[in-house]
Enzyme design. Structure first.
Site, PDB file in Angstrom:
ATOM      1  N   GLY A   1      59.290 -25.451  -0.150  1.00 55.52           N
ATOM      2  CA  GLY A   1      59.359 -24.520  -1.262  1.00 55.52           C
ATOM      3  C   GLY A   1      58.012 -23.871  -1.484  1.00 55.52           C
ATOM      4  N   SER A   2      57.899 -23.087  -2.515  1.00 56.29           N
ATOM      5  CA  SER A   2      56.671 -22.361  -2.792  1.00 56.29           C
ATOM      6  C   SER A   2      55.582 -23.303  -3.323  1.00 56.29           C
ATOM      7  CB  SER A   2      56.931 -21.248  -3.814  1.00 56.29           C
ATOM      8  OG  SER A   2      57.938 -20.374  -3.346  1.00 56.29           O
TER       9      SER A   2
ATOM     10  N   ASP B   1      55.701 -25.713  -6.686  1.00 55.16           N
ATOM     11  CA  ASP B   1      57.084 -25.911  -7.141  1.00 55.16           C
ATOM     12  C   ASP B   1      57.369 -27.383  -7.457  1.00 55.16           C
ATOM     13  OD1 ASP B   1      57.775 -23.306  -7.093  1.00 55.16           O
ATOM     14  OD2 ASP B   1      58.939 -23.369  -5.245  1.00 55.16           O
TER      15      ASP B   1
ATOM     16  N   LEU C   1      31.735  -7.980  35.349  1.00 52.59           N
ATOM     17  CA  LEU C   1      31.572  -6.996  34.278  1.00 52.59           C
ATOM     18  C   LEU C   1      31.594  -5.572  34.831  1.00 52.59           C
ATOM     19  CD1 LEU C   1      28.706  -8.739  32.271  1.00 52.59           C
ATOM     20  CD2 LEU C   1      31.086  -8.501  31.534  1.00 52.59           C
TER      21      LEU C   1
ATOM     22  N   SER D   1      39.246  -7.752  35.282  1.00 51.22           N
ATOM     23  CA  SER D   1      40.122  -8.920  35.057  1.00 51.22           C
ATOM     24  C   SER D   1      39.408  -9.981  34.226  1.00 51.22           C
ATOM     25  CB  SER D   1      40.607  -9.508  36.380  1.00 51.22           C
ATOM     26  OG  SER D   1      39.604  -9.588  37.356  1.00 51.22           O
TER      27      SER D   1
END
Length: 630
Positions: free
Chosen positions: A20-21, A24, A457, A530
């Site tokens: 539940g919230s 609660d 790179l 890659s």
């Protein structure tokens, strides 16, 4: 305790969750449930009283039942549930295992974990607030994970003067929500958790409610699993204590089996009959779902861990592509076409999410376009495997229809999934045998087909070195082709950008093309940044042993920026280019490349000559992990 309801499943075990919230009162309700069930010994009650006085000095002798399940210090300090807390308890009529699940949105993955093995959910609603987005989210996930029974507990009724009208409005709205989500049964009741009203005993403050208590509803709940009637057992291991005994051990996840029944070992089609059903307590004539057994067959078959022994007359479907829901649990986003391990039953295979059809707004159940899934998001996806498996729809069999995805780099579980159905194309597409294969084609060209994969790179010198190596090989009469990352983006990859999702797809396509070229007998050279290890590994797995050579062109970032032949680093530093590798996007260095080219102090011609010489020696390239350092 409600004495009116008679149990429907005897002394069976019921697994349920509370959700539940935030605030609660889930933990308070569960603690009170344990108290009313008589599961708190005197020493635990004394400790609870002491802790309650310590945290709530102005509350007198009132007990804070949430402390029984909020075990983490952070939970007690903040007054919230963070992790899933499991508790076992029993009454004279039934045994229970309950998972107290967190309400915060960021802990949705914890809630999904708790719901995965539950038959029933207790959903709490604050009577003052009614249905909140968290309530809808949790109910949707319960539905997604196969929970078809819900008890709606409207809590804190004392704060709305125990109003029957407020209660009716909330329960009517929730029943409509449950109906749209396919939840078959919803039982509702008003509760006041701290006082135990309608938890273990009926409430005198709400005489208008004449239904059962929460404990009574749980005792009467039907825990009969809604699973396949057909026999299914994933093989966990092959039991071979000596030369005279061979059995296949596992837990039956569907139906029943008896001596003499004909079975099939899937994903194959080989059949046999059950000769013995062996357990620790002796042989059985038959066994049912949930029992752990060892099955001996009347003849030896090639069966191993991950195979499924099934009813021969009604075998499980077999496929390698599926439509399914995925709940993403990983901190890093799900990227389509990245390869993961998929574990289903006792089998683990390579898998990739081929497409995200849509993601689901778990608060409204709206279908939204998506290119990736982030933490706690749910998507409807197509998944492809590298081999066919036996499966069932998750709605029919949780064991053979539910799976997890595992990150191949970290071994972390990053998703849970629920199979909906197999894609028909997976059963209609087959490999066609050809007599002229890559070995024949390569022999005709006088060479061994090979893929040289240059990674590094931008500006590291990959394309320059690859071009020089190809020129040398071509001059010596070898048949080659150079796939350059930039050139490919003018053609088959012109529709892709530089987001993480597009980078994964870019490398997948280049890898598939390179694989076809090697199959044609060529020596193919690929120059592509890659940046991700996962994708480079996936490409490697397309090739046979010795056919893929990873060449790491190792040039420091500072030197690449100084070279900057295309002016890209300058633009990236100025913010004109986003997702640029090495600047605001990662580059994952190869851990064990076959060839490691350290470029500092060496010209490209020197590096290319050394690499070409090694290739031309043709005495076999080193195994992966025993690479050259040039």
């Amino acid at each position: 305790m409600d004495a009116v309801i008679a149990p429907t499943t005897g002394q069976g075990l019921l697994r349920f969750i509370t959700c539940g919230s935030v605030d609660d009162g889930k933990s308070t309700l569960l603690g009170r449930l344990l108290y009313d069930a008589g599961m708190l010994p005197d020493d635990q009650l004394a400790a609870l009283a002491r802790d309650s006085r310590k945290l709530h000095a102005d509350a007198g002798d009132a007990l804070d039942f949430a402390l029984l399940t909020d075990g983490l210090d952070a939970e007690r300090e903040q007054g919230i549930t963070i992790d899933v807390a499991y508790r076992y308890f029993h009454t004279t009529r039934r045994h229970f295992i309950v998972a107290d699940c967190p309400g915060h949105e960021q802990y949705t993955r914890n809630m999904a974990t708790g719901a995965s093995n539950a038959e029933l959910a207790v959903v709490l609603v604050d009577a003052r607030k009614g249905l909140l987005p968290q309530t809808r989210r949790h109910t949707y996930i319960c539905s997604l994970l196969g929970i078809r029974q819900v008890v709606l507990a409207v809590n804190k009724m004392d704060l709305v003067d125990c109003s029957e009208q407020v209660y009716r409005e909330i329960t009517e709205a929730y029943r409509q929500l449950a109906q749209t989500l396919g939840i078959a049964r919803v039982d509702c009741l008003p509760v006041i958790a701290p006082g135990g009203d309608n938890v273990g005993t009926r409430s005198a403050r709400m005489p208008w409610y004449s239904g059962p208590t929460l404990l009574g509803l749980l005792e009467a709940a039907d825990a009969t699993p809604a699973r396949a009637a057909d026999f299914r057992m994933p093989v966990q291991w092959v039991n071979r204590p000596d030369q005279g005994f061979r059995g296949y051990a596992g837990t039956i996840c569907g139906g029943r089996v008896a001596k003499g029944d004909e079975v099939v070992v899937q994903p194959g089609v080989t059949r046999a009959r059950i000769a013995r059903i062996v357990t620790a307590d002796g042989d059985l004539d038959n066994a049912n779902e949930g029992q752990a057994v060892t099955l001996c067959l009347d003849r030896e078959l090639d069966a191993s861990r991950g195979d499924v022994i099934a009813d021969a007359l009604r075998p499980a479907p077999v496929a390698d592509q599926f439509a399914c829901h995925i709940v993403w649990l990983g901190d890093n986003a799900l990227l389509p076409n990245r390869t993961y391990w998929l574990k289903i039953g006792t089998r683990t295979v390579n898998a990739r999410v081929m497409a995200i059809k849509h993601k689901v707004d778990v608060n409204t159940q709206a279908k939204l376009a998506a290119r990736h899934l982030s933490l706690n998001e749910v998507g409807y996806c197509t998944v492809g495997l590298d081999e066919a498996i036996a499966f069932e729809s998750y709605a029919v069999n949780r064991t053979l229809g539910g799976f997890i995805l595992i990150d191949r780099q970290t071994n972390a579980t990053v998703a849970c999934g629920m199979i909906d159905f197999a894609l028909t194309r997976s059963a209609n597409v087959h490999w066609q045998h050809v007599d002229v294969d890559k070995t024949v084609r390569g022999a005709g060209m006088g060479q061994r087909p090979l893929c040289l994969w240059f990674t590094g790179l931008s500006g590291a010198g990959k394309s320059t070195i690859a071009n020089l190596v190809e020129k040398r090989l071509h001059a010596l009469g070898h048949h080659t082709y150079l796939l350059d990352g930039d050139n490919v983006r003018h053609g088959i990859n012109k529709d892709l950008g530089f987001t993480p999702e597009d980078r994964v797809e870019n490398i997948r396509r280049i890898g598939e093309v390179a694989h076809l070229m090697v199959d044609a007998g060529l020596i193919v050279l690929v120059s592509a940044i890659s940046p991700y290890r996962s994708e480079r590994r996936s490409v490697r797995e397309l090739f046979d042993a010795g056919e893929f050579v990873e060449v790491f062109v190792d040039t420091p970032l500072a030197e690449c920026e100084q070279r900057d032949p295309k002016g890209l680093y300058r633009k990236a530093r100025a913010g004109e280019i986003r997702n640029f590798t090495g600047i605001d996007a990662p580059y994952e260095r190869p851990e064990a490349p076959e060839v490691h080219l350290q470029t500092s102090g060496l010209r490209a011609e020197q590096l290319a000559e050394q690499l070409a010489t090694q290739l031309l020696e043709h005495i076999g390239l080193p195994a992966h992990g025993d690479g050259y350092a040039i």
